[in-house]
Design a protein around this motif. Structure first.
Motif, PDB file in Angstrom:
ATOM      1  N   VAL A 112       0.829  -1.204   0.000  1.00 15.40           N
ATOM      2  CA  VAL A 112       0.000   0.000   0.000  1.00 15.40           C
ATOM      3  C   VAL A 112       0.865   1.255   0.000  1.00 15.40           C
ATOM      4  N   GLU A 113       0.545   2.188  -0.912  1.00 12.06           N
ATOM      5  CA  GLU A 113       1.260   3.466  -1.006  1.00 12.06           C
ATOM      6  C   GLU A 113       0.222   4.593  -0.977  1.00 12.06           C
ATOM      7  N   PRO A 114       0.010   5.212   0.193  1.00 12.32           N
ATOM      8  CA  PRO A 114      -1.018   6.257   0.293  1.00 12.32           C
ATOM      9  C   PRO A 114      -0.640   7.521  -0.467  1.00 12.32           C
ATOM     10  N   ARG A 115      -1.651   8.204  -0.971  1.00 10.54           N
ATOM     11  CA  ARG A 115      -1.483   9.475  -1.662  1.00 10.54           C
ATOM     12  C   ARG A 115      -2.503  10.473  -1.124  1.00 10.54           C
ATOM     13  N   GLY A 116      -2.151  11.751  -1.158  1.00  6.48           N
ATOM     14  CA  GLY A 116      -3.043  12.796  -0.669  1.00  6.48           C
ATOM     15  C   GLY A 116      -4.141  13.109  -1.671  1.00  6.48           C
ATOM     16  N   TYR A 117      -5.200  13.751  -1.177  1.00  5.63           N
ATOM     17  CA  TYR A 117      -6.274  14.188  -2.066  1.00  5.63           C
ATOM     18  C   TYR A 117      -5.785  15.312  -2.988  1.00  5.63           C
ATOM     19  N   ASP A 118      -6.377  15.362  -4.177  1.00  7.24           N
ATOM     20  CA  ASP A 118      -6.182  16.472  -5.124  1.00  7.24           C
ATOM     21  C   ASP A 118      -4.735  16.664  -5.546  1.00  7.24           C
ATOM     22  N   ALA A 119      -3.948  15.583  -5.486  1.00  4.26           N
ATOM     23  CA  ALA A 119      -2.534  15.658  -5.865  1.00  4.26           C
ATOM     24  C   ALA A 119      -2.265  14.665  -6.994  1.00  4.26           C
ATOM     25  N   LEU A 120      -1.718  15.142  -8.114  1.00  3.76           N
ATOM     26  CA  LEU A 120      -1.408  14.288  -9.248  1.00  3.76           C
ATOM     27  C   LEU A 120      -0.238  13.365  -8.908  1.00  3.76           C
ATOM     28  N   PHE A 121      -0.361  12.076  -9.245  1.00  2.00           N
ATOM     29  CA  PHE A 121       0.769  11.160  -9.037  1.00  2.00           C
ATOM     30  C   PHE A 121       0.826  10.163 -10.195  1.00  2.00           C
ATOM     31  N   THR A 122       2.019   9.611 -10.413  1.00  2.00           N
ATOM     32  CA  THR A 122       2.231   8.646 -11.487  1.00  2.00           C
ATOM     33  C   THR A 122       1.844   7.257 -11.021  1.00  2.00           C
ATOM     34  N   VAL A 123       1.049   6.576 -11.853  1.00  2.00           N
ATOM     35  CA  VAL A 123       0.603   5.220 -11.535  1.00  2.00           C
ATOM     36  C   VAL A 123       1.474   4.189 -12.243  1.00  2.00           C
ATOM     37  N   ALA A 124       1.706   4.412 -13.522  1.00  2.00           N
ATOM     38  CA  ALA A 124       2.531   3.523 -14.340  1.00  2.00           C
ATOM     39  C   ALA A 124       2.984   4.349 -15.542  1.00  2.00           C
ATOM     40  N   ASP A 125       3.681   3.727 -16.477  1.00  2.00           N
ATOM     41  CA  ASP A 125       4.159   4.452 -17.657  1.00  2.00           C
ATOM     42  C   ASP A 125       3.006   5.164 -18.350  1.00  2.00           C
ATOM     43  N   ASP A 126       3.147   6.463 -18.546  1.00  2.00           N
ATOM     44  CA  ASP A 126       2.159   7.269 -19.267  1.00  2.00           C
ATOM     45  C   ASP A 126       0.785   7.276 -18.616  1.00  2.00           C
ATOM     46  N   ALA A 127       0.716   6.991 -17.315  1.00  2.00           N
ATOM     47  CA  ALA A 127      -0.575   7.008 -16.618  1.00  2.00           C
ATOM     48  C   ALA A 127      -0.425   7.767 -15.310  1.00  2.00           C
ATOM     49  N   THR A 128      -1.315   8.742 -15.094  1.00  2.00           N
ATOM     50  CA  THR A 128      -1.320   9.498 -13.840  1.00  2.00           C
ATOM     51  C   THR A 128      -2.719   9.447 -13.235  1.00  2.00           C
ATOM     52  N   ALA A 129      -2.791   9.772 -11.954  1.00  2.00           N
ATOM     53  CA  ALA A 129      -4.088   9.690 -11.271  1.00  2.00           C
ATOM     54  C   ALA A 129      -4.229  10.814 -10.260  1.00  2.00           C
ATOM     55  N   VAL A 130      -5.475  11.109  -9.908  1.00  2.00           N
ATOM     56  CA  VAL A 130      -5.815  12.056  -8.853  1.00  2.00           C
ATOM     57  C   VAL A 130      -6.952  11.441  -8.033  1.00  2.00           C
ATOM     58  N   LEU A 131      -6.825  11.505  -6.711  1.00  2.00           N
ATOM     59  CA  LEU A 131      -7.889  11.062  -5.807  1.00  2.00           C
ATOM     60  C   LEU A 131      -8.588  12.286  -5.230  1.00  2.00           C
ATOM     61  N   ARG A 132      -9.919  12.237  -5.165  1.00  2.00           N
ATOM     62  CA  ARG A 132     -10.699  13.332  -4.586  1.00  2.00           C
ATOM     63  C   ARG A 132     -11.697  12.770  -3.578  1.00  2.00           C
ATOM     64  N   PRO A 133     -11.999  13.514  -2.512  1.00  2.00           N
ATOM     65  CA  PRO A 133     -12.934  12.995  -1.499  1.00  2.00           C
ATOM     66  C   PRO A 133     -14.282  12.618  -2.105  1.00  2.00           C
ATOM     67  N   ALA A 134     -14.765  11.405  -1.751  1.00  2.00           N
ATOM     68  CA  ALA A 134     -16.041  10.922  -2.266  1.00  2.00           C
ATOM     69  C   ALA A 134     -17.144  10.980  -1.218  1.00  2.00           C
ATOM     70  N   GLY A 135     -16.792  11.188   0.078  1.00  2.00           N
ATOM     71  CA  GLY A 135     -17.805  11.370   1.106  1.00  2.00           C
ATOM     72  C   GLY A 135     -18.577  10.126   1.495  1.00  2.00           C
ATOM     73  N   HIS A 136     -18.103   8.944   1.109  1.00  2.72           N
ATOM     74  CA  HIS A 136     -18.823   7.693   1.401  1.00  2.72           C
ATOM     75  C   HIS A 136     -18.443   7.152   2.777  1.00  2.72           C
ATOM     76  N   ILE A 137     -17.165   6.900   2.993  1.00  3.14           N
ATOM     77  CA  ILE A 137     -16.614   6.561   4.299  1.00  3.14           C
ATOM     78  C   ILE A 137     -15.298   7.298   4.446  1.00  3.14           C
ATOM     79  N   LEU A 138     -14.692   7.215   5.610  1.00  3.17           N
ATOM     80  CA  LEU A 138     -13.383   7.829   5.801  1.00  3.17           C
ATOM     81  C   LEU A 138     -12.422   7.336   4.716  1.00  3.17           C
ATOM     82  N   GLY A 139     -11.741   8.268   4.065  1.00  2.00           N
ATOM     83  CA  GLY A 139     -10.744   7.910   3.059  1.00  2.00           C
ATOM     84  C   GLY A 139     -11.292   7.602   1.692  1.00  2.00           C
ATOM     85  N   SER A 140     -12.611   7.549   1.537  1.00  2.65           N
ATOM     86  CA  SER A 140     -13.170   7.182   0.232  1.00  2.65           C
ATOM     87  C   SER A 140     -12.860   8.263  -0.797  1.00  2.65           C
ATOM     88  N   ALA A 141     -12.598   7.828  -2.018  1.00  6.27           N
ATOM     89  CA  ALA A 141     -12.163   8.756  -3.058  1.00  6.27           C
ATOM     90  C   ALA A 141     -12.744   8.375  -4.405  1.00  6.27           C
TER      91      ALA A 141
END
Length: 431
Positions: A112-141
């Motif tokens: 497991v590698e945690p990442r902050g909300y609203d911060a762009l990060f690299t997932v794999a070659d030529d792929a990036t991701a952003v997590l945003r709060p989803a409001g479902h449970i703690l930490g949901s994105a």
């Protein structure tokens, strides 16, 4: 890449799929992007790792802390159930084996590698991701995945607006391909959860019996504690003994206190003032098996909250076996009950249940509070979709029973005129 990696629950034909090949070559998977920690979204991770997955598991910080609680707990319950089945001889398999072990869970947690909300990060070659709060449970994105000039957005489980404890779901502005959950896509949630809870508690107090609450250790237990404390302080319910009989729920409640980034202003202010917003006046914590067994001796009005929320496993099974045959008892259902679960059987009026290898008559009163759902209802999903600045090229609906998904698809077409499809199980699509 995998978006979520959960266990099937409910109907036996679905649960059996957990034992079959789910991912043809786990070693070829570059990464897992996890929306949240509920077992139907994360519970297959230990087996995926045992079968050869070696990549990172990306999720929010809150989800990472919850995984450290829920995955070992899920493994422990499976090992415990296999041991019980072997001792009592009620399994068709000799010997009965757990799907995975606590050691497998620890292997998954190491990836497991945690990442902050609203911060762009690299997932794999030529792929990036952003997590945003989803409001479902703690930490949901929600998960935004950009790859080869295409933007895919996955809601995971979308939460609700103006709900206690958690922040509202954050808007996503753009998506080429949108994958949306549809659990409650065919209905609105009723209002008045606190009124319903007050009615059930007062009624049980008058009748002199205990209330058994099968509740998910993550989010639902914390919301119930918050509401009971509010009702007590307002003088709307008597101050009854409240027993939390779920080691996982106890740990999860501690995790909530460590993550103000997920909490709304009211909870943040209360914690800052040194208050315990998740602690009713007569709260009792059952940490050990001995503590749990001691609850069997409790008589008179009391509230016993225990997991799992659909009564598929956990300590709630022992409490149901002990008390569900008593007409003075109330069983309170506070969340979605999937087809094939004991919770759904109770909701549908079952007169008997199979519990711990025995058939037990159901004489208890069964109540339900629909307004406590952590999932967005049809109107809330449409409200969230309205935040996109232009229509997605295509929208796929997942995570819903057929009636709910079909109804939501019709509602989206009617309001937004989008290209929306109900995703087919095992369907391969071009992104």
């Amino acid at each position: 890449m995998l978006l979520d990696c959960g266990l099937f629950q409910g109907l036996k034909e679905l649960r059996l799929r957990n034992w079959r090949e789910r991912v043809p070559d786990p070693g070829s998977v570059a990464a897992v992007l996890l929306s949240h920690a509920h077992i139907d979204h994360s519970g297959y991770l230990p087996l995926l790792c045992r079968l050869g997955f070696r990549g990172p598991i990306y999720c929010s910080s809150g989800t990472a802390d919850l995984l450290a609680v829920v995955l070992p707990d899920a493994a422990h319950l499976q090992e415990e159930e296999a041991d019980r089945a072997n001792r009592k001889g009620y399994s068709k398999h000799q010997p009965a084996l757990p799907l995975y072990t606590e050691r497998d869970a620890q292997t998954a947690l190491a990836r497991v590698e945690p990442r902050g909300y609203d911060a762009l990060f690299t997932v794999a070659d030529d792929a990036t991701a952003v997590l945003r709060p989803a409001g479902h449970i703690l930490g949901s994105a929600t998960v935004q995945l950009d790859c080869d000039g295409m933007r895919l957005v996955f809601t995971g489980d979308l939460g609700r607006y103006d709900r206690p404890i958690l922040r509202d779901p954050e808007t996503v502005l753009l998506a080429d391909v949108l994958i949306v959950e549809s659990t409650y896509g065919d209905r609105p949630h009723p209002a008045g959860a606190e009124d319903d809870l007050a009615r059930v508690v007062n009624d049980a107090a008058r009748r002199g019996g205990a209330i058994l609450v099968p509740a998910f250790a993550v989010d639902r237990t914390q919301e119930l504690l918050w509401m009971l404390r509010r009702l007590e302080r307002a003088g709307r319910v008597p101050t009854l003994p409240v027993y939390i009989d779920s080691p996982m729920a106890i740990e999860v409640t501690d995790v909530y206190r460590r993550h103000p980034e997920d909490c709304d202003a009211e909870i943040t202010r209360a914690v800052a003032a040194g208050e315990q917003p998740l602690a009713p006046a007569r709260l009792h914590i059952a940490r050990s098996e001995q503590d749990s067994r001691a609850i069997n001796r409790v008589r008179g009005p009391a509230i016993i909250i225990s997991s799992s929320g659909m009564a598929t496993g956990g300590r709630i099974l022992h409490h149901l076996a002990q008390r569900v045959g008593d007409p003075g008892i109330t069983v309170l259902l506070v969340g979605f009950q999937a087809v094939g679960t004991r919770g759904r059987a109770l909701e549908d009026g079952a007169t008997q249940l199979t519990l711990l290898g025995q058939t037990v008559p159901v004489r208890a009163r069964v109540e339900r509070i629909d307004a406590l759902s952590a999932h967005a209802d049809s109107g809330e999903i449409l409200r969230w979709l309205g935040g996109l600045t232009r229509p997605p090229r295509v929208t796929y609906l997942v995570h819903g029973e057929p009636q709910a998904s079909t109804a939501l698809a019709a509602a989206i077409r009617a309001r937004y005129a989008w290209d929306v499809q109900v995703a087919g199980d095992g369907e391969i699509i071009a992104l």
